[in-house]
Design a protein around this motif. Sequence first.
Motif, PDB file in Angstrom:
ATOM      1  N   ALA A 170       1.385 -34.062  11.131  1.00  0.00           N
ATOM      2  CA  ALA A 170       1.401 -35.480  10.775  1.00  0.00           C
ATOM      3  C   ALA A 170       0.757 -36.344  11.854  1.00  0.00           C
ATOM      4  N   ALA A 171       0.746 -35.869  13.083  1.00  0.00           N
ATOM      5  CA  ALA A 171       0.164 -36.635  14.185  1.00  0.00           C
ATOM      6  C   ALA A 171      -1.351 -36.721  14.085  1.00  0.00           C
ATOM      7  N   HIS A 172      -1.970 -35.807  13.339  1.00  0.00           N
ATOM      8  CA  HIS A 172      -3.439 -35.763  13.302  1.00  0.00           C
ATOM      9  C   HIS A 172      -4.043 -35.810  11.904  1.00  0.00           C
ATOM     10  N   LEU A 173      -3.320 -35.332  10.887  1.00  0.00           N
ATOM     11  CA  LEU A 173      -3.917 -35.151   9.568  1.00  0.00           C
ATOM     12  C   LEU A 173      -3.441 -36.202   8.574  1.00  0.00           C
ATOM     13  N   ARG A 174      -4.227 -36.355   7.509  1.00  0.00           N
ATOM     14  CA  ARG A 174      -3.886 -37.236   6.411  1.00  0.00           C
ATOM     15  C   ARG A 174      -3.832 -36.426   5.121  1.00  0.00           C
ATOM     16  N   PRO A 175      -3.077 -36.893   4.132  1.00  0.00           N
ATOM     17  CA  PRO A 175      -3.037 -36.167   2.860  1.00  0.00           C
ATOM     18  C   PRO A 175      -4.446 -35.878   2.335  1.00  0.00           C
ATOM     19  N   GLY A 176      -4.629 -34.691   1.825  1.00  0.00           N
ATOM     20  CA  GLY A 176      -5.934 -34.261   1.348  1.00  0.00           C
ATOM     21  C   GLY A 176      -6.677 -33.404   2.343  1.00  0.00           C
ATOM     22  N   ASP A 177      -6.305 -33.465   3.639  1.00  0.00           N
ATOM     23  CA  ASP A 177      -6.964 -32.623   4.642  1.00  0.00           C
ATOM     24  C   ASP A 177      -6.595 -31.152   4.423  1.00  0.00           C
ATOM     25  N   ALA A 178      -7.461 -30.274   4.902  1.00  0.00           N
ATOM     26  CA  ALA A 178      -7.265 -28.831   4.724  1.00  0.00           C
ATOM     27  C   ALA A 178      -6.706 -28.204   5.995  1.00  0.00           C
ATOM     28  N   VAL A 179      -5.778 -27.266   5.803  1.00  0.00           N
ATOM     29  CA  VAL A 179      -5.157 -26.530   6.912  1.00  0.00           C
ATOM     30  C   VAL A 179      -5.391 -25.038   6.679  1.00  0.00           C
ATOM     31  N   ALA A 180      -5.980 -24.361   7.645  1.00  0.00           N
ATOM     32  CA  ALA A 180      -6.206 -22.914   7.550  1.00  0.00           C
ATOM     33  C   ALA A 180      -4.902 -22.192   7.889  1.00  0.00           C
ATOM     34  N   VAL A 181      -4.467 -21.299   7.002  1.00  0.00           N
ATOM     35  CA  VAL A 181      -3.189 -20.598   7.174  1.00  0.00           C
ATOM     36  C   VAL A 181      -3.366 -19.106   6.939  1.00  0.00           C
ATOM     37  N   GLU A 182      -2.507 -18.326   7.583  1.00  0.00           N
ATOM     38  CA  GLU A 182      -2.536 -16.871   7.441  1.00  0.00           C
ATOM     39  C   GLU A 182      -2.131 -16.464   6.029  1.00  0.00           C
ATOM     40  N   ASP A 183      -2.788 -15.415   5.529  1.00  0.00           N
ATOM     41  CA  ASP A 183      -2.492 -14.925   4.181  1.00  0.00           C
ATOM     42  C   ASP A 183      -2.573 -13.403   4.176  1.00  0.00           C
ATOM     43  N   PRO A 184      -1.404 -12.691   4.074  1.00  0.00           N
ATOM     44  CA  PRO A 184      -0.055 -13.195   3.863  1.00  0.00           C
ATOM     45  C   PRO A 184       0.432 -14.019   5.059  1.00  0.00           C
ATOM     46  N   GLY A 185       1.366 -14.927   4.779  1.00  0.00           N
ATOM     47  CA  GLY A 185       1.872 -15.781   5.834  1.00  0.00           C
ATOM     48  C   GLY A 185       3.245 -16.320   5.495  1.00  0.00           C
ATOM     49  N   ASP A 221     -15.719 -24.297   6.411  1.00  0.00           N
ATOM     50  CA  ASP A 221     -15.547 -24.931   5.100  1.00  0.00           C
ATOM     51  C   ASP A 221     -14.789 -26.249   5.176  1.00  0.00           C
ATOM     52  N   GLY A 222     -14.402 -26.649   6.382  1.00  0.00           N
ATOM     53  CA  GLY A 222     -13.833 -27.980   6.534  1.00  0.00           C
ATOM     54  C   GLY A 222     -12.369 -28.072   6.893  1.00  0.00           C
ATOM     55  N   ALA A 223     -11.695 -26.949   7.159  1.00  0.00           N
ATOM     56  CA  ALA A 223     -10.294 -27.028   7.567  1.00  0.00           C
ATOM     57  C   ALA A 223     -10.187 -27.814   8.872  1.00  0.00           C
ATOM     58  N   ARG A 224      -9.323 -28.800   8.893  1.00  0.00           N
ATOM     59  CA  ARG A 224      -9.174 -29.636  10.078  1.00  0.00           C
ATOM     60  C   ARG A 224      -8.130 -29.109  11.042  1.00  0.00           C
ATOM     61  N   ALA A 225      -7.316 -28.174  10.589  1.00  0.00           N
ATOM     62  CA  ALA A 225      -6.267 -27.605  11.433  1.00  0.00           C
ATOM     63  C   ALA A 225      -6.122 -26.132  11.094  1.00  0.00           C
ATOM     64  N   ILE A 226      -5.548 -25.377  12.033  1.00  0.00           N
ATOM     65  CA  ILE A 226      -5.273 -23.964  11.815  1.00  0.00           C
ATOM     66  C   ILE A 226      -3.929 -23.625  12.446  1.00  0.00           C
ATOM     67  N   VAL A 227      -3.136 -22.802  11.759  1.00  0.00           N
ATOM     68  CA  VAL A 227      -1.854 -22.348  12.281  1.00  0.00           C
ATOM     69  C   VAL A 227      -1.934 -20.835  12.475  1.00  0.00           C
ATOM     70  N   VAL A 228      -1.644 -20.383  13.686  1.00  0.00           N
ATOM     71  CA  VAL A 228      -1.729 -18.964  14.042  1.00  0.00           C
ATOM     72  C   VAL A 228      -0.385 -18.509  14.598  1.00  0.00           C
ATOM     73  N   THR A 229       0.098 -17.363  14.119  1.00  0.00           N
ATOM     74  CA  THR A 229       1.323 -16.768  14.664  1.00  0.00           C
ATOM     75  C   THR A 229       0.934 -15.796  15.764  1.00  0.00           C
ATOM     76  N   ASP A 230       1.471 -15.990  16.964  1.00  0.00           N
ATOM     77  CA  ASP A 230       1.081 -15.151  18.101  1.00  0.00           C
ATOM     78  C   ASP A 230       1.694 -13.758  18.041  1.00  0.00           C
ATOM     79  N   ARG A 231       2.988 -13.682  17.667  1.00  0.00           N
ATOM     80  CA  ARG A 231       3.685 -12.390  17.661  1.00  0.00           C
ATOM     81  C   ARG A 231       4.705 -12.377  16.527  1.00  0.00           C
ATOM     82  N   ALA A 232       5.049 -11.168  16.057  1.00  0.00           N
ATOM     83  CA  ALA A 232       6.068 -11.002  15.009  1.00  0.00           C
ATOM     84  C   ALA A 232       5.724 -11.829  13.780  1.00  0.00           C
ATOM     85  N   GLN A 233       4.462 -11.772  13.357  1.00  0.00           N
ATOM     86  CA  GLN A 233       4.027 -12.573  12.213  1.00  0.00           C
ATOM     87  C   GLN A 233       4.850 -12.252  10.971  1.00  0.00           C
ATOM     88  N   ASN A 234       5.195 -13.292  10.253  1.00  0.00           N
ATOM     89  CA  ASN A 234       5.975 -13.144   9.023  1.00  0.00           C
ATOM     90  C   ASN A 234       5.024 -13.290   7.832  1.00  0.00           C
TER      91      ASN A 234
END
Length: 443
Positions: A170-185, A221-234
């Motif tokens: 919420a500190a950086h993004l606005r609705p409609g922005d893309a977030v890169a996420v792990e899949d499976p995640g 492709d335009g993702a403005r943020a990315i979330v990465v799990t360092d260890r014990a990824q779920n």
Amino acid sequence: MLGEYRIEGRRAADIAASVERAVGDGGLEPGQLLPPMRELASRLGVNPNTVAAAYRTLRERGVIETAGRRGSRVRPKPATTARELIRVDAPPGVRNVSKGNPDTHLLPALTEAFTAAAAQGDEKPVLYGEGAVDPALERYVRRAFEAEGVPAGPVAVASGALDAMERVLAAHLRPGDAVAVEDPGWGSLFDLVSAMGLRAVPFGVDDEGPLPAEVERALSDGARAIVVTDRAQNPTGAALSAPRARALRKVLAAHKGTLLIEDDHGHGIVDLPLHPLAGVTHSWALVRSTAKAYGPDLRLAVLTGDPVTVDRVQGRQRLGPGWVSRLLQRAVVRLWESGAVEPAVVAASYARRRDALIAALAERGVPAHGRSGMNVWVPVPDETGAVARLLHAGWAVAPGARFRLSAPPGVRITIAALADEDIVPVADAVASAVGPAPARRYG
């Protein structure tokens, strides 16, 4: 297109409210196509810009999504639909290995830590206007992060990892922005992204973490943020290796404007070193939760990051809860400093059961993944059938649909709920339910 439902209104706010009401009461169904803006404007007798403003409001609220010339549709998965609802309820007599909870025998006793923290509070109560972060906690966290190669930055405290991530996004993004996420995640992260009106862009992972080529694609492709799990990824148990971390830093260095969030919820339950990515991009945060090692009910996570990000997080926090209880912070410091949890012992306990299950499955021709943490991910050809057959055999596993966006089917087994003598029966049941399957990447 809209069946019997008529969108109404003359102002943008009224048009948006009409659509939102229809989505809420079922008049408009998930995936249903909305009229083109000019067509709806003509029908309502308003300027097309009014309809454009209404659609923009609906996108920001996460009610609809727009795909260029293909038009605007009601979101196929409304923000109020939690993936936690995709679960298997274990009837009497069925062992539940689906919940993702830690082994309670490995959690520390809390009485002494909270007693000491309460005594400190009795001596000097925390009042309005004091700092949000306990000084002792801040010192401990700074030393720990410095020892692990995390860049120096201010420290904040949140009510768990997901709370911290929401505040950073919420500190950086606005609705409609893309977030890169792990899949499976992590299914709860998918829910959060949707609820915030953001778009999830999936990238694949293997045992060593995110696949650099897929991360590059998502960011390009335009993702403005990315979330990465360092260890014990779920749910896969992936953990960033040193070579993979180097490769990802190189990718991120070409996208310095990306917001990077690292989730180190595996701290305290793994014995693999942390290989942080922090500091490569201009905006970043590393979040460390106490849930898995010290107990989910503590609801505390610490984070560090670049000064702008942490300042925005704390500024917004002051307007809401104000701070996370200093009593709770002091109790957690006491747990850390007293060595209430021995990470090597906890990691060894989880690793013994995890490795034994993966080996037993391999002997039966079933590949599985679980490099770290408390979960094992088993790719399956027929997810629904495998879950049903395992339930019939006396084992409730987590359906992979909770953790997937576009990745192939699978099931998650939480080994924290297993004793050593359970390994062979579980492996037999899984092998019978899924049959031998060819090895494949699960990203």
